[in-house]
Design a protein around this motif. Structure first.
Motif, PDB file in Angstrom:
ATOM      1  N   PHE A  92       0.843  -1.191   0.000  1.00 59.00           N
ATOM      2  CA  PHE A  92       0.000   0.000   0.000  1.00 59.00           C
ATOM      3  C   PHE A  92       0.882   1.246   0.000  1.00 59.00           C
ATOM      4  O   PHE A  92       1.816   1.355   0.795  1.00 59.00           O
ATOM      5  N   CYS A  93       0.584   2.160  -0.899  1.00 57.61           N
ATOM      6  CA  CYS A  93       1.269   3.452  -0.960  1.00 57.61           C
ATOM      7  C   CYS A  93       0.208   4.527  -0.741  1.00 57.61           C
ATOM      8  O   CYS A  93      -0.568   4.839  -1.646  1.00 57.61           O
ATOM      9  N   ILE A  94       0.173   5.081   0.470  1.00 53.89           N
ATOM     10  CA  ILE A  94      -0.885   5.997   0.884  1.00 53.89           C
ATOM     11  C   ILE A  94      -0.360   7.421   0.941  1.00 53.89           C
ATOM     12  O   ILE A  94       0.703   7.671   1.525  1.00 53.89           O
ATOM     13  N   HIS A  95      -1.082   8.336   0.357  1.00 52.10           N
ATOM     14  CA  HIS A  95      -0.782   9.772   0.386  1.00 52.10           C
ATOM     15  C   HIS A  95      -0.271  10.180   1.762  1.00 52.10           C
ATOM     16  O   HIS A  95      -0.996  10.130   2.751  1.00 52.10           O
ATOM     17  N   GLY A 150       4.726 -10.597  -9.223  1.00 51.41           N
ATOM     18  CA  GLY A 150       3.316 -10.936  -9.005  1.00 51.41           C
ATOM     19  C   GLY A 150       2.638 -10.127  -7.925  1.00 51.41           C
ATOM     20  O   GLY A 150       1.409 -10.124  -7.836  1.00 51.41           O
ATOM     21  N   ASP A 151       3.420  -9.421  -7.088  1.00 48.25           N
ATOM     22  CA  ASP A 151       2.823  -8.608  -6.020  1.00 48.25           C
ATOM     23  C   ASP A 151       1.978  -7.485  -6.621  1.00 48.25           C
ATOM     24  O   ASP A 151       2.309  -6.920  -7.660  1.00 48.25           O
ATOM     25  N   ARG A 152       0.868  -7.160  -5.914  1.00 45.47           N
ATOM     26  CA  ARG A 152      -0.017  -6.073  -6.338  1.00 45.47           C
ATOM     27  C   ARG A 152       0.125  -4.900  -5.379  1.00 45.47           C
ATOM     28  O   ARG A 152       0.202  -5.094  -4.172  1.00 45.47           O
ATOM     29  N   ILE A 153       0.177  -3.696  -5.926  1.00 38.89           N
ATOM     30  CA  ILE A 153       0.389  -2.481  -5.156  1.00 38.89           C
ATOM     31  C   ILE A 153      -0.792  -1.545  -5.371  1.00 38.89           C
ATOM     32  O   ILE A 153      -1.194  -1.285  -6.501  1.00 38.89           O
ATOM     33  N   TRP A 154      -1.340  -1.028  -4.280  1.00 39.91           N
ATOM     34  CA  TRP A 154      -2.439  -0.069  -4.360  1.00 39.91           C
ATOM     35  C   TRP A 154      -1.918   1.295  -3.939  1.00 39.91           C
ATOM     36  O   TRP A 154      -1.468   1.483  -2.808  1.00 39.91           O
ATOM     37  N   MET A 155      -1.946   2.256  -4.863  1.00 36.34           N
ATOM     38  CA  MET A 155      -1.564   3.633  -4.573  1.00 36.34           C
ATOM     39  C   MET A 155      -2.816   4.481  -4.408  1.00 36.34           C
ATOM     40  O   MET A 155      -3.737   4.397  -5.227  1.00 36.34           O
ATOM     41  N   ILE A 156      -2.836   5.322  -3.364  1.00 34.40           N
ATOM     42  CA  ILE A 156      -3.978   6.190  -3.097  1.00 34.40           C
ATOM     43  C   ILE A 156      -3.470   7.617  -2.904  1.00 34.40           C
ATOM     44  O   ILE A 156      -2.634   7.877  -2.039  1.00 34.40           O
ATOM     45  N   TRP A 169      -1.076  -1.535  -9.418  1.00 39.96           N
ATOM     46  CA  TRP A 169       0.002  -2.062 -10.255  1.00 39.96           C
ATOM     47  C   TRP A 169       0.261  -3.521  -9.903  1.00 39.96           C
ATOM     48  O   TRP A 169      -0.077  -3.971  -8.813  1.00 39.96           O
ATOM     49  N   GLN A 170       0.899  -4.226 -10.802  1.00 38.11           N
ATOM     50  CA  GLN A 170       1.386  -5.573 -10.482  1.00 38.11           C
ATOM     51  C   GLN A 170       2.842  -5.672 -10.918  1.00 38.11           C
ATOM     52  O   GLN A 170       3.210  -5.262 -12.025  1.00 38.11           O
ATOM     53  N   CYS A 171       3.671  -6.196 -10.017  1.00 40.17           N
ATOM     54  CA  CYS A 171       5.099  -6.321 -10.282  1.00 40.17           C
ATOM     55  C   CYS A 171       5.335  -7.426 -11.314  1.00 40.17           C
ATOM     56  O   CYS A 171       4.890  -8.559 -11.119  1.00 40.17           O
ATOM     57  N   ILE A 172       6.013  -7.091 -12.395  1.00 43.68           N
ATOM     58  CA  ILE A 172       6.279  -8.093 -13.447  1.00 43.68           C
ATOM     59  C   ILE A 172       7.673  -8.701 -13.314  1.00 43.68           C
ATOM     60  O   ILE A 172       7.954  -9.741 -13.910  1.00 43.68           O
TER      61      ILE A 172
END
Length: 204
Positions: A92-95, A150-156, A169-172
């Motif tokens: 999670f990448c939170i403002h 494969g990890d998924r990241i949610w930016m807000i 995003w998903q890490c490739i």
């Protein structure tokens, strides 16, 4: 994978909750309304509903929507259903707009201290850089070697208007080397939460 933009500028209170204007001395600055926290929370809920329809299974989407409807129709004090966002996202990448922003989102999304560590450490190292903070947070996760294929990241991120933007995003590919903004200091982190200070850019 996904992006979602929620804008509530059609509502007067939302439009004026972060506003550039002159004060009585003719100085131009940004005024933050006392309603900002409530407006940010409501806008985030709308954004979560939209992004959740893309990231969660149908039965969890339905349960979340019914919970929001019950709060709206019956009683706003009813505790809403919060899906386990860690089932949909690894990071999670939170403002990082201040401790109150980070703490509020942590409570709303029921996230752990480890989930929001990148946000708090970014606030400590770089201060309040508004929505650009999410890229420093992504760099923090990379620098800590936590990002795996494969990890998924949610930016807000939040902004005037009022708006809330989400990107998934998903890490490739797992990073093999690192020389980003944390390269010279990552060994010093994390620091104790009590040392993460709020950087005030303007007054209420």
């Amino acid at each position: 994978m996904h992006s979602m933009r929620t804008l509530t500028a059609a509502q007067g209170m939302s439009y004026h909750c972060i506003f550039q204007e002159e004060d009585d001395k003719g100085e131009i600055g940004v005024n933050l309304s006392k309603d900002l926290v409530a407006i940010a929370n409501d806008t985030l809920q709308v954004n979560i509903t939209a992004i959740g329809s893309l990231a969660f299974p149908l039965f969890k989407q339905l349960r979340f929507r019914l919970s929001l409807l019950a709060r709206k129709l019956l009683n706003r004090n009813i505790k809403g259903y919060a899906p386990n966002f860690c089932m949909a996202f690894e990071h999670f990448c939170i403002h990082a707009g201040g401790r109150a922003v980070i703490d509020g989102i942590q409570r709303s999304l029921c996230l752990s201290d480890e989930n929001i560590e990148p946000s708090r450490m970014t606030l400590h190292r770089f201060g309040n850089t508004s929505s650009s903070s999410i890229w420093y947070e992504l760099g923090y996760i990379d620098a800590k070697n936590r990002m795996l294929k494969g990890d998924r990241i949610w930016m807000i991120g939040f902004g005037s208007g009022f708006k809330c933007n989400s990107v998934v995003w998903q890490c490739i590919e797992t990073a093999s080397s690192f020389d980003g903004p944390w390269a010279d200091s990552i060994h010093q982190y994390p620091v104790a939460y009590k040392n993460v200070q709020t950087h005030i850019l303007s007054k209420m």
